[in-house]
Design an enzyme around this catalytic site. Structure first.
Site, short mmCIF file in Angstrom:
data_model
loop_
_atom_site.label_atom_id
_atom_site.label_comp_id
_atom_site.label_asym_id
_atom_site.label_seq_id
_atom_site.Cartn_x
_atom_site.Cartn_y
_atom_site.Cartn_z
CG ASP A 82 17.58 -29.30 -15.13
OD1 ASP A 82 18.09 -30.26 -14.29
OD2 ASP A 82 16.61 -29.22 -15.72
NE ARG A 139 16.14 -34.40 -14.63
CZ ARG A 139 17.08 -34.14 -13.57
NH1 ARG A 139 17.58 -35.32 -13.12
NH2 ARG A 139 17.21 -32.99 -12.94
CG ASN A 140 17.98 -32.56 -18.64
OD1 ASN A 140 16.90 -33.07 -19.30
ND2 ASN A 140 17.93 -31.75 -17.81
CG ASP A 193 15.88 -30.06 -21.26
OD1 ASP A 193 15.56 -28.93 -20.93
OD2 ASP A 193 15.34 -31.06 -21.20
#
Ligand code: ACK
Length: 495
Positions: A292, A296-297, A310
């Site tokens: 992922d 955003r992570n 994350d």
């Protein structure tokens, strides 16, 4: 070496019958034992080929039991041998642990103990393995917390327990799937006070939620790298249960870039990308596949240092609003995910490299959404057909080339993270290499090349064509510049 899927059958028996096999197909079996101490190593591969359908239909099917019996005998023999190894003295260091736990306590003995990389998928019945790779002595390997019978044991193996009284919560900075994310301060006895981020587990959680929540700490606690978010510890002995990490003043990278659109030098952007690549190289060396990786992570601190964050098991994707269910039931952040991972869940460090290419694109375009407003289905189709994101505006040609390399269809042709780090280092050392930008006309020509049906009358108007390639918002600009017919557009050249 083929693109196959894998199934795990867990059994308390020493025999299993593999049912529902396809005719004329090769099946490979590997067996490992599991005790309270964790998993043993996998056996060697046993190959069987099922008989062709015509033979199966015409024969009295007497061969099918033979295959089942062969498998069964193999299972019994291996279970006995592996069971013996596990209960015996595989670990030569004398710590008395089984091989997998020995590897945790004494990483340098991994080679001797033959530790095999643990699985990452919590779905125990059916799962995919990541590329197993040989570990060298002294190289630390990521250990899946699921290999622990008791998840509490895993968290305390990898994370320090912190007294709640050492933590001061100051303010709420966001919301996670399990509860609030806060900023605050940590003052451990004998150490200086630190700013920290605190993830809390909301009250009324289930046992599974607690396990999944702390699973992230069990993973994060195994990593020690300047570009990986650092775990300070956990609070599990009092409520609320908390995960305490270093504080990253600038929050997540996507929001940070959007807020500071156009504000950084190319070298600053490449520096951020270099940090992310270094963190990813570390994770891939550890045998950890992120699955992922997206802006955003990534978290950013006050010195613009970017750190990968994350971590989780299935939870990572459950938690991600970008993750969508695929037809096969998995939840995947489509725009960031390599085609082979979407199609048959082949998540590897090479699929992380694909995602890294998308992160590069996000960074250079200051947080633009990959593939804009295209739907997930359109993205899957376009990528399958060979479409790739066009270069962001003012993008150094060397960076766009690296993105395209990360998006090679053949995952073995993609660069490895260490090569990416080396390449970015070279660019940073020689900033003039970043001066050549991808020019506007070749940005257009990429689009034209990808959509070769231009002149063939496939589109009745320029507007229709631009809509088809999800560029409808440029219709006016085309019109204003005299490209009002498809014939005129077909004349556009690099020059
Ligand atoms: O973009 P943000 O400010 O950065 O909003 C999200 C929010 O919490 C929910 O995840 C922020 N966040 C998460 N971990 C940290 C951290 N270690 N330091 C600072 N902010 C964090 C994230």
């Amino acid at each position: 070496d083929q693109e196959t899927s894998y199934t795990i059958i867990k059994s308390k028996e020493t025999t299993i019958t593999a049912e529902g096999l396809k005719p004329a197909s090769v099946y490979v079996f590997q067996i490992r034992a599991r005790t309270a101490a964790g998993y043993g190593v996998f056996s060697r591969r046993f190959e069987f080929e099922t008989i062709p359908v015509s033979v199966a239909a015409s024969s009295d099917q007497s061969q099918i039991p033979i295959i089942a019996v062969s498998v069964t005998v193999g299972v019994i023999l291996l279970a006995v041998v592996i069971g013996f190894l596990l209960s015996g003295s595989c670990c030569e260091c004398g710590c008395g642990r089984a091989s997998s736990l020995c590897a945790v306590a004494h990483p340098s003995l991994i080679w001797r103990c033959g530790y095999s990389k643990a699985k990452q998928d919590p779905e125990e019945e059916k799962m995919h393995f990541h590329n197993g790779h040989i570990k060298l002595p002294g190289v630390r390997t990521y250990i899946d917390p699921h290999t622990y019978e008791d998840p509490n044991q895993a968290v305390h193996e990898f994370a320090k327990e912190i007294e709640a009284s050492c933590i001061t919560i100051e303010r709420v900075i966001g919301a996670g799937e399990f509860g609030e994310v806060c900023s605050g301060r940590l003052k451990l006895p004998g150490k200086r006070e630190l700013p920290v981020a605190i993830k809390t587990l909301k009250v009324g959680y289930t046992e599974k939620q607690r396990r999944d929540f702390l699973g992230e700490a069990s993973i994060m606690g195994q990593f020690d790298h300047p570009n990986i978010i650092h775990l300070e510890g956990v609070v599990t002995k009092s409520k609320p249960v908390m995960i305490v990490t270093e504080y990253m003043e600038n929050g997540s990278l996507d929001t940070f870039l959007k807020k500071n659109d156009g504000q950084f030098t190319v070298i600053q952007l490449v520096g951020m990308l270099r940090g992310i690549a270094a963190g990813m190289k570390y994770l891939s060396d550890m045998g950890y596949v992120h699955r992922d990786l997206a802006a955003r992570n990534i978290l950013v601190n006050s010195n613009l240092v970017c750190k990968v964050s994350d971590f989780g098991l299935s939870r990572v994707l459950e938690d991600d609003p970008e993750a969508a269910y695929t037809t096969r039931g998995g939840k995947i952040p489509i725009r960031w995910t390599a085609p082979e991972a979407i199609a048959f869940r082949k998540f590897t460090s090479a699929s992380d490299v694909w995602s890294y290419g998308i992160v590069m694109w996000e960074v250079v375009s200051y947080g633009e959404r990959p593939y804009w407003e295209m739907t997930n289905q359109d993205v899957i189709k376009a990528v399958e057909e060979g479409y790739r994101l066009p270069s962001p505006m003012d993008c150094p040609a060397a960076l766009y080339q690296l993105m395209l390399d990360c998006w090679q269809k053949d995952r073995n042709s993609r660069p490895k993270f260490d090569e990416i780090v080396n390449m970015l280092d070279k660019l940073i050392r020689n900033p003039s290499s970043l001066k050549t930008l991808v020019n506007a006309s070749s940005r257009v020509s990429n689009l034209l090349a990808e959509h070769g049906s231009l002149g063939s009358g496939a589109y009745r108007s320029v507007g229709e064509w631009l809509e088809a390639i999800k560029m409808g918002r440029y219709t006016e600009i085309f019109m204003e510049n005299g490209y009002s017919s498809m014939d005129a557009v077909a004349q556009v050249t690099l020059e």
